[in-house]
Design a protein around this motif. Structure first.
Motif, mmCIF file in Angstrom:
data_model
loop_
_atom_site.group_PDB
_atom_site.id
_atom_site.type_symbol
_atom_site.label_atom_id
_atom_site.label_comp_id
_atom_site.label_asym_id
_atom_site.label_seq_id
_atom_site.Cartn_x
_atom_site.Cartn_y
_atom_site.Cartn_z
ATOM 1 N N TYR A 129 0.881 -1.134 0.112
ATOM 2 C CA TYR A 129 0.046 -0.071 -0.210
ATOM 3 C C TYR A 129 0.861 1.153 -0.201
ATOM 4 C CZ TYR A 129 -4.483 -2.266 0.709
ATOM 5 O OH TYR A 129 -5.867 -2.835 0.928
ATOM 6 N N ILE A 130 1.942 1.224 0.904
ATOM 7 C CA ILE A 130 2.834 2.581 1.091
ATOM 8 C C ILE A 130 3.536 2.733 -0.207
ATOM 9 C CG2 ILE A 130 4.456 3.314 2.475
ATOM 10 C CD1 ILE A 130 3.071 2.343 4.887
ATOM 11 N N VAL A 131 4.243 1.641 -0.644
ATOM 12 C CA VAL A 131 5.178 1.919 -1.678
ATOM 13 C C VAL A 131 4.277 2.169 -3.018
ATOM 14 C CG1 VAL A 131 6.822 0.511 -3.307
ATOM 15 C CG2 VAL A 131 7.014 0.410 -0.755
ATOM 16 N N GLY A 132 3.233 1.391 -3.066
ATOM 17 C CA GLY A 132 2.314 1.588 -4.443
ATOM 18 C C GLY A 132 1.890 2.993 -4.432
ATOM 19 N N GLY A 133 1.561 3.753 -3.229
ATOM 20 C CA GLY A 133 0.868 4.880 -3.193
ATOM 21 C C GLY A 133 2.079 5.922 -3.647
ATOM 22 N N ILE A 134 3.116 5.517 -3.019
ATOM 23 C CA ILE A 134 4.382 6.531 -3.337
ATOM 24 C C ILE A 134 4.572 6.501 -4.896
ATOM 25 C CG2 ILE A 134 7.043 6.802 -3.264
ATOM 26 C CD1 ILE A 134 6.434 5.901 -0.402
ATOM 27 N N ILE A 135 4.603 5.288 -5.522
ATOM 28 C CA ILE A 135 4.949 5.064 -6.865
ATOM 29 C C ILE A 135 3.895 5.855 -7.929
ATOM 30 C CG2 ILE A 135 4.970 3.415 -8.917
ATOM 31 C CD1 ILE A 135 6.760 1.739 -6.918
ATOM 32 N N VAL A 136 2.501 5.618 -7.518
ATOM 33 C CA VAL A 136 1.411 6.052 -8.528
ATOM 34 C C VAL A 136 1.359 7.665 -8.340
ATOM 35 C CG1 VAL A 136 -1.131 5.950 -8.396
ATOM 36 C CG2 VAL A 136 -0.021 3.900 -8.356
ATOM 37 N N TRP A 137 1.337 8.211 -7.101
ATOM 38 C CA TRP A 137 1.628 9.451 -6.861
ATOM 39 C C TRP A 137 2.444 10.345 -7.215
ATOM 40 C CZ3 TRP A 137 -3.074 12.126 -6.600
ATOM 41 C CH2 TRP A 137 -4.180 11.385 -6.250
ATOM 42 N N SER A 138 3.566 9.668 -7.278
ATOM 43 C CA SER A 138 4.967 10.327 -7.909
ATOM 44 C C SER A 138 4.692 10.343 -9.329
ATOM 45 C CB SER A 138 6.153 9.522 -7.514
ATOM 46 O OG SER A 138 6.293 9.670 -6.087
ATOM 47 N N LEU A 139 4.331 9.253 -9.795
ATOM 48 C CA LEU A 139 4.150 9.339 -11.466
ATOM 49 C C LEU A 139 3.040 10.505 -11.715
ATOM 50 C CD1 LEU A 139 4.227 5.758 -12.480
ATOM 51 C CD2 LEU A 139 5.928 7.255 -12.936
ATOM 52 N N ILE A 140 2.060 10.616 -10.818
ATOM 53 C CA ILE A 140 0.919 11.499 -11.207
ATOM 54 C C ILE A 140 1.729 12.967 -11.240
ATOM 55 C CG2 ILE A 140 -0.922 12.627 -10.415
ATOM 56 C CD1 ILE A 140 -2.155 9.879 -9.817
ATOM 57 N N GLY A 141 2.347 13.036 -10.225
ATOM 58 C CA GLY A 141 3.212 14.434 -9.845
ATOM 59 C C GLY A 141 4.091 14.921 -10.767
ATOM 60 N N TRP A 142 4.890 13.627 -11.484
ATOM 61 C CA TRP A 142 5.770 13.872 -12.533
ATOM 62 C C TRP A 142 5.303 14.461 -13.809
ATOM 63 C CZ3 TRP A 142 6.499 10.777 -16.929
ATOM 64 C CH2 TRP A 142 7.735 11.233 -17.735
ATOM 65 N N GLY A 143 3.787 13.873 -14.165
ATOM 66 C CA GLY A 143 3.288 14.365 -15.102
ATOM 67 C C GLY A 143 2.698 15.610 -15.062
ATOM 68 N N LEU A 144 2.290 16.070 -14.041
ATOM 69 C CA LEU A 144 1.891 17.408 -13.401
ATOM 70 C C LEU A 144 3.090 18.446 -13.679
ATOM 71 C CD1 LEU A 144 -0.862 17.005 -10.798
ATOM 72 C CD2 LEU A 144 -0.883 17.492 -13.119
ATOM 73 N N ASP A 145 4.092 17.919 -13.125
ATOM 74 C CA ASP A 145 5.520 18.711 -13.334
ATOM 75 C C ASP A 145 5.593 19.048 -14.753
ATOM 76 O OD1 ASP A 145 5.992 19.038 -10.706
ATOM 77 O OD2 ASP A 145 7.499 17.551 -10.499
ATOM 78 N N TYR A 146 5.756 17.796 -15.451
ATOM 79 C CA TYR A 146 5.947 18.026 -17.036
ATOM 80 C C TYR A 146 5.071 19.173 -17.654
ATOM 81 C CZ TYR A 146 6.926 16.754 -22.021
ATOM 82 O OH TYR A 146 7.295 16.761 -23.132
ATOM 83 N N LEU A 147 3.696 19.021 -17.333
ATOM 84 C CA LEU A 147 2.789 19.848 -17.905
ATOM 85 C C LEU A 147 2.844 21.219 -17.455
ATOM 86 C CD1 LEU A 147 -0.555 17.869 -17.756
ATOM 87 C CD2 LEU A 147 0.945 18.307 -19.813
ATOM 88 N N TRP A 148 2.870 21.465 -16.172
ATOM 89 C CA TRP A 148 3.119 22.835 -15.687
ATOM 90 C C TRP A 148 4.208 23.536 -15.537
ATOM 91 C CZ3 TRP A 148 -0.768 21.137 -11.354
ATOM 92 C CH2 TRP A 148 -1.842 21.190 -11.866
ATOM 93 N N GLY A 149 5.570 22.631 -16.086
ATOM 94 C CA GLY A 149 6.611 23.124 -15.744
ATOM 95 C C GLY A 149 7.286 23.295 -14.472
ATOM 96 N N MET A 150 6.873 22.871 -13.558
ATOM 97 C CA MET A 150 7.312 22.925 -11.971
ATOM 98 C C MET A 150 8.179 21.831 -11.637
ATOM 99 S SD MET A 150 3.917 24.262 -10.268
ATOM 100 C CE MET A 150 3.052 25.726 -10.764
ATOM 101 N N ARG A 151 9.041 21.866 -10.388
ATOM 102 C CA ARG A 151 9.855 20.594 -9.982
ATOM 103 C C ARG A 151 9.652 20.229 -8.917
ATOM 104 N NH1 ARG A 151 14.921 20.000 -12.919
ATOM 105 N NH2 ARG A 151 14.713 21.877 -14.786
ATOM 106 N N TRP A 152 8.587 20.711 -8.074
ATOM 107 C CA TRP A 152 8.093 20.381 -6.588
ATOM 108 C C TRP A 152 7.096 19.487 -6.446
ATOM 109 C CZ3 TRP A 152 3.698 21.985 -4.755
ATOM 110 C CH2 TRP A 152 2.872 22.725 -5.520
#
Length: 112
Positions: free
Chosen positions: A42-65
């Motif tokens: 649960y914990i590792v899966g949540g980290i992976i899934v939400w990190s990928l979502i954050g990475w996609g939003l970083d790419y779209l919005w040009g942010m790094r955090w």
């Protein structure tokens, strides 16, 4: 009312018995190793899934955090899910682990 179910057809409206949260045995005992693996996934899966979502939003919005915020959100969400499924709580009775903490019925201290 007339029963429209055909003979030999199972009734699927009743809840399935013996099905519980991942890592918890059907008789509601501690799953031990399986519960630990479920919490970990649960914990590792949540980290992976939400990190990928954050990475996609970083790419779209040009942010790094946002990827870091996604990883933190995934870890918290995974722990929350494992807690809500009852995988992080102790299943042993308090009386099995410790002596009673309340005073005795006669009012005397039983400590020696």
């Amino acid at each position: 009312m007339r029963n429209t179910r055909k003979r030999g057809q199972a009734d699927h409206s009743a809840p399935i018995r013996g099905v519980s949260a991942p890592g918890v045995a059907a008789d509601n005992t501690d799953g031990g190793y399986n519960a630990g693996i479920a919490v970990f996934s649960y914990i590792v899966g949540g980290i992976i899934v939400w990190s990928l979502i954050g990475w996609g939003l970083d790419y779209l919005w040009g942010m790094r955090w946002i990827v870091l915020a996604g990883a933190l959100l995934g870890a918290v969400g995974g722990f929350y899910l494992s807690h809500m499924h009852g995988l992080t709580s102790s299943r042993k009775n308090a009386d099995e682990l410790h002596a009673p903490s309340a005073p005795s019925q006669d009012g005397k201290d039983s400590a020696k």
